[in-house]
Design an enzyme around this catalytic site. Structure first.
Site, mmCIF file in Angstrom:
data_model
loop_
_atom_site.group_PDB
_atom_site.id
_atom_site.type_symbol
_atom_site.label_atom_id
_atom_site.label_comp_id
_atom_site.label_asym_id
_atom_site.label_seq_id
_atom_site.Cartn_x
_atom_site.Cartn_y
_atom_site.Cartn_z
ATOM 1 C CB CYS A 71 -0.828 0.019 1.419
ATOM 2 S SG CYS A 71 -2.063 1.617 1.245
ATOM 3 C CD GLN A 232 -15.007 -12.579 13.874
ATOM 4 O OE1 GLN A 232 -13.877 -11.990 13.179
ATOM 5 N NE2 GLN A 232 -14.866 -12.774 15.004
ATOM 6 C CE1 TYR A 261 -19.584 -10.418 27.522
ATOM 7 C CE2 TYR A 261 -18.752 -12.622 27.770
ATOM 8 C CZ TYR A 261 -18.790 -11.346 28.341
ATOM 9 O OH TYR A 261 -18.631 -11.160 29.588
ATOM 10 C CD GLU A 285 -25.018 -9.874 21.687
ATOM 11 O OE1 GLU A 285 -24.778 -8.758 21.956
ATOM 12 O OE2 GLU A 285 -24.176 -10.755 21.796
ATOM 13 C CG ASP A 331 -16.641 -14.236 20.212
ATOM 14 O OD1 ASP A 331 -15.604 -13.569 20.757
ATOM 15 O OD2 ASP A 331 -17.091 -14.322 19.150
ATOM 16 C CB CYS A 357 -10.966 -10.129 19.290
ATOM 17 S SG CYS A 357 -11.740 -9.041 20.339
#
Length: 401
Positions: A71, A232, A261, A285, A331, A357
């Protein structure tokens, strides 16, 4: 200051966040755009009481892992950290970060291998563009509100709505393409009449034109995701994580599973298949739209109980969790699940499968789980965000009897 008078440092190991660690006059400095073992000239960009931040502006001795960035805006745009790093070396850096966080925050020595997920360019299926004062789409500089105009982003999926070809009267402008090819723009700006999209939503989520419910497909299941709802961003991420979670869970027919989650129910659908009609999956959730989307996707599954509540709230209040469960999948967001860990452990599951994550949050929560009788077992890590410092982990925590 003359460029030649800028300080020179020897670069050490990579740190969580994508920078590498060096020292300048005895003080720790986190250097972006560098690699371990390099000798670079730096420009200090931020000073705190404990450390400095800096950019490498000239490489005097390069690492063999350094490559020409794909890039032209690498080092200017704040979107990628590792454009200058050979892809296999990117994964080694990510592995070093995960291992270092486990060692420092959880006291666990662990060799980590980060698995490749392709493609490494053209993968990002959701991009939120800011706009310059004259309406050009762009991305913000690192730790800045300044917007860098972008004509082409190499990590953006080629089928995204062509937002960068137009001027906008305000931002942000989010462009989305689903796995089934639906194209959506989420913005409060005026949308050009010739922009090829299937729907337009406002940033408040309300439909402005066309359809705003996207269908994401992970065989054999379809999932509804409304507007900017969470999904995702790498096209192979959902399949990769589903397979990793199912392998880790080792669910048995008739098991009781808590999916915490749970988002729109990605893992819930496959867990329901695994436990069969005699099992139960309690899918929790907190986000209202995510919970509604899960209901649309999972209606009719008798072994699924959908709970629209926070994880902490459901663990306190939901009667289906009162008698405990066999397995937990969680998660959590980037900040981790620290507040929920004691209550999760109290469910008495034989196994907790943790999808993370953020390796620092994972390591902190692993340490807390250890205090409540759970030991870290197998851990897999995936390069689901190529060219960046982000890494996804799937960790197994087994109850110690």
């Amino acid at each position: 200051m003359n460029g030649k008078s800028l300080p020179v440092v020897e670069v050490g190991p990579v740190a969580h966040g994508g920078s590498c660690v060096a020292r300048l006059d005895g003080q720790v400095v986190f250097v972006r755009h560098s690699l371990p073992g390099e000798r670079v000239r730096i420009r200090v960009t931020d000073t705190t009481k404990r450390f400095l931040r800096a950019d490498a502006v000239e490489v005097l001795e390069a690492s063999p892992d350094r490559v020409e960035p794909p890039c032209a805006l690498a080092g200017t745009c704040g979107g990628c950290d590792f454009q200058h790093v050979e892809p296999a070396a990117q994964r080694r850096l990510l592995a070093d970060v995960v291992a270092e966080q486990l060692r420092r925050l959880a006291g666990i020595e662990r060799d980590v291998v980060v698995e490749e997920v392709r493609p490494t360019l053209g993968w990002r299926t959701r991009v939120t563009w800011s706009t310059t004062p004259d309406g050009r789409p762009g991305l913000r500089k690192h730790r800045s509100h300044e917007v860098v105009p972008v004509d082409h982003c190499p990590i953006a999926h080629p089928d995204l709505p062509d937002v960068t070809a137009h001027r906008w009267d305000s931002g942000p402008v989010e462009a989305i393409v689903s796995s089934t090819g639906q194209r959506l723009v989420v913005t409060d700006a005026t949308v050009p009449s010739d922009l090829d999209v299937d729907g337009v939503a406002g940033t408040d989520g309300h439909r402005r034109a066309g359809g705003t419910r996207l269908t994401e497909h992970v065989a054999p299941h379809d999932f509804t995701v409304t507007g900017s709802g969470f999904w995702q961003v790498h096209p192979e991420a959902a399949r990769t994580l589903v397979d990793a979670v199912l392998d880790a869970v080792e669910a048995r027919p008739g098991d009781r599973v808590a999916d915490l989650y749970a988002g729109v129910g990605l893992f819930t659908a496959f867990l329901a298949d695994a436990v069969g009609p005699d099992g139960l999956v309690v899918s929790v959730e907190a986000d209202r739209q995510g919970a509604r989307d899960a209901r649309r996707s999972l209606h009719g599954r008798s072994q699924v109980r959908l709970v629209a509540d926070s994880t902490e709230g459901a663990l306190r209040r939901d009667p289906a969790l009162a008698d405990g469960v066999d397995v937990v999948v969680l998660d959590p967001p980037r900040t981790g699940a620290r507040k929920a860990v004691p209550a999760v452990a109290a469910l008495g599951a034989r196994r907790v499968v943790y999808v993370a994550c953020d390796p620092a949050a994972l390591a902190r929560d692993v340490a807390t789980f250890a205090e409540h009788g759970y030991r870290l077992g197998p851990l897999r890590a995936f390069a689901l965000f190529p060219m960046t410092h982000h890494v996804e982990c799937v960790a197994v925590l087994d109850r110690v009897d």
